[in-house]
Every structure is written in structure tokens, then in C-alpha cells.
Design an enzyme around this catalytic site. Structure first.
Site, mmCIF file in Angstrom:
data_model
loop_
_atom_site.group_PDB
_atom_site.id
_atom_site.type_symbol
_atom_site.label_atom_id
_atom_site.label_comp_id
_atom_site.label_asym_id
_atom_site.label_seq_id
_atom_site.Cartn_x
_atom_site.Cartn_y
_atom_site.Cartn_z
ATOM 1 N N CYS A 140 57.464 36.242 39.398
ATOM 2 C CA CYS A 140 57.350 35.731 38.033
ATOM 3 C C CYS A 140 58.759 35.480 37.512
ATOM 4 O O CYS A 140 59.736 35.905 38.116
ATOM 5 C CB CYS A 140 56.625 36.714 37.123
ATOM 6 S SG CYS A 140 56.116 35.949 35.560
ATOM 7 N N CYS A 150 57.486 33.205 31.158
ATOM 8 C CA CYS A 150 57.178 33.227 32.587
ATOM 9 C C CYS A 150 57.439 31.894 33.283
ATOM 10 O O CYS A 150 56.955 31.652 34.389
ATOM 11 C CB CYS A 150 55.729 33.671 32.798
ATOM 12 S SG CYS A 150 55.392 35.293 32.089
ATOM 13 N N LYS A 216 44.493 36.854 34.569
ATOM 14 C CA LYS A 216 45.443 37.684 33.829
ATOM 15 C C LYS A 216 45.341 37.342 32.348
ATOM 16 O O LYS A 216 45.554 36.200 31.942
ATOM 17 C CB LYS A 216 46.855 37.422 34.340
ATOM 18 C CG LYS A 216 47.905 38.256 33.627
ATOM 19 C CD LYS A 216 49.265 38.082 34.264
ATOM 20 C CE LYS A 216 50.321 38.862 33.498
ATOM 21 N NZ LYS A 216 51.658 38.689 34.063
ATOM 22 N N ARG A 226 56.881 45.880 29.271
ATOM 23 C CA ARG A 226 57.961 44.979 28.854
ATOM 24 C C ARG A 226 59.232 45.768 28.556
ATOM 25 O O ARG A 226 60.335 45.252 28.704
ATOM 26 C CB ARG A 226 57.488 44.110 27.700
ATOM 27 C CG ARG A 226 56.407 43.164 28.221
ATOM 28 C CD ARG A 226 55.901 42.191 27.201
ATOM 29 N NE ARG A 226 54.794 41.432 27.787
ATOM 30 C CZ ARG A 226 53.975 40.655 27.103
ATOM 31 N NH1 ARG A 226 54.128 40.533 25.799
ATOM 32 N NH2 ARG A 226 52.999 40.004 27.710
ATOM 33 N N GLU A 254 39.228 30.339 37.075
ATOM 34 C CA GLU A 254 40.570 30.660 37.576
ATOM 35 C C GLU A 254 40.510 31.219 39.001
ATOM 36 O O GLU A 254 41.325 30.852 39.855
ATOM 37 C CB GLU A 254 41.247 31.690 36.659
ATOM 38 C CG GLU A 254 41.790 31.136 35.352
ATOM 39 C CD GLU A 254 43.108 30.377 35.538
ATOM 40 O OE1 GLU A 254 43.548 30.194 36.680
ATOM 41 O OE2 GLU A 254 43.691 29.957 34.524
ATOM 42 N N LYS A 269 43.510 41.577 35.675
ATOM 43 C CA LYS A 269 44.499 42.375 34.958
ATOM 44 C C LYS A 269 44.411 42.101 33.471
ATOM 45 O O LYS A 269 44.383 40.934 33.098
ATOM 46 C CB LYS A 269 45.878 41.983 35.485
ATOM 47 C CG LYS A 269 47.023 42.641 34.798
ATOM 48 C CD LYS A 269 48.296 42.061 35.345
ATOM 49 C CE LYS A 269 49.433 42.589 34.502
ATOM 50 N NZ LYS A 269 50.693 42.019 34.831
ATOM 51 N N SER A 295 50.394 49.112 32.240
ATOM 52 C CA SER A 295 51.243 50.110 31.589
ATOM 53 C C SER A 295 50.595 50.741 30.355
ATOM 54 O O SER A 295 50.690 51.952 30.157
ATOM 55 C CB SER A 295 52.574 49.466 31.217
ATOM 56 O OG SER A 295 52.365 48.323 30.400
ATOM 57 N N TYR A 334 50.111 53.137 38.062
ATOM 58 C CA TYR A 334 51.277 54.018 37.958
ATOM 59 C C TYR A 334 50.893 55.453 38.310
ATOM 60 O O TYR A 334 51.752 56.309 38.449
ATOM 61 C CB TYR A 334 51.878 53.921 36.545
ATOM 62 C CG TYR A 334 52.276 52.489 36.219
ATOM 63 C CD1 TYR A 334 53.481 51.972 36.679
ATOM 64 C CD2 TYR A 334 51.412 51.641 35.528
ATOM 65 C CE1 TYR A 334 53.832 50.644 36.430
ATOM 66 C CE2 TYR A 334 51.751 50.310 35.275
ATOM 67 C CZ TYR A 334 52.954 49.829 35.732
ATOM 68 O OH TYR A 334 53.289 48.525 35.500
HETATM 69 C C1 PBG Z 1 55.020 39.614 34.582
HETATM 70 C C2 PBG Z 1 54.146 40.808 34.570
HETATM 71 C C3 PBG Z 1 53.700 41.571 33.480
HETATM 72 C C4 PBG Z 1 52.988 42.655 34.020
HETATM 73 C C5 PBG Z 1 53.003 42.495 35.400
HETATM 74 N N1 PBG Z 1 53.695 41.340 35.712
HETATM 75 C C6 PBG Z 1 53.959 41.463 32.029
HETATM 76 C C7 PBG Z 1 53.487 40.339 31.238
HETATM 77 O O1 PBG Z 1 52.794 39.423 31.707
HETATM 78 O O2 PBG Z 1 53.876 40.318 30.077
HETATM 79 C C8 PBG Z 1 52.361 43.764 33.229
HETATM 80 C C9 PBG Z 1 52.176 45.048 33.976
HETATM 81 C C10 PBG Z 1 51.898 46.238 33.132
HETATM 82 O O3 PBG Z 1 51.710 46.161 31.899
HETATM 83 O O4 PBG Z 1 51.854 47.326 33.717
HETATM 84 N N2 PBG Z 1 54.485 38.448 34.104
#
Ligand code: PBG
Length: 346
Positions: A140, A150, A216, A226, A254, A269, A295, A334
Site C-alpha cells: 500500500c 493510499c 476492505k 494509523r 469486489e 477487513k 487494530s 495482533y
Molecule cells: C493500509 C492498511 C491499513 C490497515 C492495514 N493496511 C489502514 C488503513 O487502511 O487506513 C489497518 C490495519 C489495522 O487497523 O489493524 N492501507
């Protein structure tokens, strides 16, 4: 491993139980009375090999910087990361997912495809020390662009889909050249899977699979990440490329598109708030499906557990069980090492 696809199996509908007469002959509690009985009839079983651990790597030596909103998770330099890679190997988890935090950022995210960038170097280091540990790289641009989006921007400040594809492919290719086992694009640009497949194939990486972050959502649950990846957009948000949380039919669109373009595996996700989407995508496509417990999901369980408001270990295992029960074959989490340790004890 799990057997989450028993939905709709014959013999469990009310209509078919009626001939037995129901209660008091039928007593579901008979199968819940002892641990041995519950274990025997359990429909979903977790295995450490289904867990994937995200790691945040940056240049330097001896660095292990805790991420405030993700207690237990750190940014590390490569030497420190190798300890985590060793722990992952010992625990027998499915693999690790690498995110890079570069020293410099610019408008085109050029540090993302640098031959000696943190991800590229981390892949080489793991493959040298722990060649059997599966390494997935997140592809990314948001960690590498100075604006935090992105992709690259047009003059009017929109993310330029088609111009971004070339750069994402370049980044994926640099990960494959370094030895990544799987590349995982998370940008949500249209057409990136096909573009990336062509680029990998043209360079001879015909055997490198693509795990697509196909579904996503533009989610509030990415907040702590972030901070971890230093990738908060400096203006606006990601709603013009990530999906609307209200949509599920669009998830199938998608998923199918990415498969048609050559994705080998798909991802949904976040995970916990999207169990219906996980189930629908698995049923619709039948391909290996990953779910990302992001996260914010992690942070909520951790924070409540730290305050003594919930039993953290049970909530962790329950959340992972639910994601697996919904239809995920793999879970990026995690909690990977902690959950593996719990399974080991059982
Ligand atoms: C990058 C990306 C993100 C996450 C994984 N790859 C952040 C986003 O899209 O803002 C999030 C992972 C997480 O929150 O644990 N694009």
C-alpha cells in the site's frame, strides 16, 4: 482445523425434529454437561497455523517502540523484529504480515519500492534466519506518501486510481524480489490485482500468490493502526476508495472482480463487525479466505481487559472463534502469539 461450513446441513431444522416429539425427549443440554462432551461436539476448532501476526518494521538498531493504543504491540527495527519472527516460528503460527515505516515520505510514496526499504530488508532477514516462516507483505502507499493516502493524487487532490497502479505493482515486485511468500495489496484501487499479476508474471514471479484485501471497509476500527504505521491521512478520509460499511452485495462484486483478475486468496477487513460478510464471501467464492481482526478490535478487547471489565483471554478466544465460525480460514490478528499460547496450554 475449523469446520465452519456446516450451515444448512440436513437434519437440524425444526421441521425434521418434530417427529422426535421435541422436549422432554430432546434435551440439547445433554451435550453440554462436561468439558469432554462439549469438546467432542464442538463445531469450530482453532489452530495456531491459521493465525497471522502483523509486524511493524523500521530502519535502525535495537528499537522496540511501544504503540500507545495497542498495548503489547511495537514498532521494531529488523534485529528486534527477528525475535518476533523467532517467537512466531516457535509458536507454529501461519505466518507474519509486514508493514514498513520508512525514514522519508514523499508525494509518490517512492520509499515503498526501495530495494533496501524496511519491508524489503525485513523479508530478506527473515528468509535468511527463518526460511520456513511464511512472510506476507502489505502492499500500500499510505505509509509512504507524505499526504497519507493510499495512492498518488491528482491536481485536485483526489486519489488517481490508474496512475497509482503502476506504483503499487512496483512495490509488490520489490517485495517479491526480496523473497516475500505472498503479497497482499490493501489499497483498494480498481484493477490493481490484474495489474500486479501481470507485473509479477512479466518479471518471472509467476509463483508468488496475491492475497487481496478485496473487501476492505472505510472503518473507524483502523484508528490505532494509523498511530502504529504513521499513516493517518493529512486531509480527508478514505471513503472514496474503501467500502461503505453499509454494503454487503458490493462485497461479492469486489471479491469476484479480484478473483477474475487473478487473486489467489481474499480478505475481509475488519472482521468482528463484518461476520456476515465473511460468511457470504466464503460461500460465494469458496477460495481461501482471510479475515483481519484490526487494530481497533484488538484495542477494545485489551483496554476493557486492562480495566478488569472483561476477561481478556476469553474475549480474545471467543472473538477468534466467531471469526473462524463465520467462514474465515485464516485470521490476521495482533493476538496471534497469545492465542497460540492458549491453544498450546489446552
Ligand atoms: C493500509 C492498511 C491499513 C490497515 C492495514 N493496511 C489502514 C488503513 O487502511 O487506513 C489497518 C490495519 C489495522 O487497523 O489493524 N492501507
Amino acid at each position: 482445523m475449523s469446520t465452519p461450513h456446516a450451515f444448512g446441513a440436513p437434519g437440524v431444522h425444526d421441521g425434521e425434529l418434530a417427529p422426535l416429539g421435541g422436549f422432554p425427549r430432546v434435551r440439547p443440554r445433554r451435550l453440554r454437561r462436561t468439558a469432554a462432551m462439549r469438546t467432542l461436539v464442538r463445531e469450530t476448532r482453532l489452530h495456531e497455523a491459521q493465525f497471522i501476526l502483523p509486524l511493524f518494521v523500521r530502519n535502525g538498531v535495537g528499537l522496540r517502540t511501544p504503540i500507545g493504543s495497542m498495548p503489547g504491540v511495537s514498532q521494531t527495527s529488523i534485529d528486534e523484529m527477528l525475535r518476533d519472527a523467532e517467537a512466531a516460528t516457535t509458536a507454529g503460527i501461519g505466518g507474519v504480515l509486514l508493514f514498513g515505516i520508512p525514514d522519508t515520505k514523499d508525494a509518490t510514496g517512492s520509499s515503498g519500492w526501495h530495494e533496501h526499504g524496511p519491508v524489503q530488508e525485513a523479508v530478506r532477514a527473515i528468509k535468511r534466519e527463518y526460511p520456513d516462516l511464511l512472510v506476507i507483505t502489505d502492499v500500500c502507499m499510505c505509509e509512504y506518501t507524505d499526504h497519507g493516502h493510499c495512492g498518488i493524487l491528482t491536481a485536485s487532490g483526489e486519489v488517481d486510481n490508474d496512475a497509482t497502479l503502476e506504483l503499487l505493482s512496483r512495490e509488490a515486485l520489490s517485495h517479491a524480489e526480496a523473497g516475500a511468500d505472498i503479497v497482499a495489496p490493501s489499497d483498494m484501487m480498481d484493477g490493481r490485482i490484474g495489474h500486479m499479476r501481470n507485473a509479477l508474471d512479466a518479471a518471472g514471479h509467476t509463483q508468488t500468490p496475491i492475497m487481496s484485501y478485496a473487501v476492505k471497509y472505510a472503518s473507524a476500527f483502523y484508528g490505532p493502526f494509523r498511530e502504529a504505521a504513521e499513516s493517518t491521512p493529512t486531509f480527508g478520509d478514505r471513503r472514496a476508495y474503501q467500502m461503505d460499511p453499509a454494503n454487503s452485495a458490493e462485497a461479492l462484486k469486489e471479491a469476484r472482480l479480484d478473483l477474475a483478475e487473478g487473486a489467489d486468496m481474499l480478505m475481509v477487513k475488519p472482521a468482528g463487525a463484518y461476520l456476515d460478510v465473511i460468511q457470504a464471501v466464503k460461500r460465494d467464492t469458496g477460495v481461501p479466505l482471510c479475515a483481519y481482526q484490526v487494530s481497533g478490535e484488538f484495542a477494545m478487547i485489551r483496554a476493557a481487559a486492562e480495566r478488569g471489565w472483561i476477561d481478556g483471554e476469553r474475549a480474545m478466544m471467543e472473538s477468534l472463534t466467531a471469526i473462524t465460525r463465520a467462514g474465515a480460514d485464516m485470521v490476521i490478528t495482533y493476538f496471534a502469539l497469545e492465542a497460540a499460547a492458549v491453544l498450546q496450554r489446552r
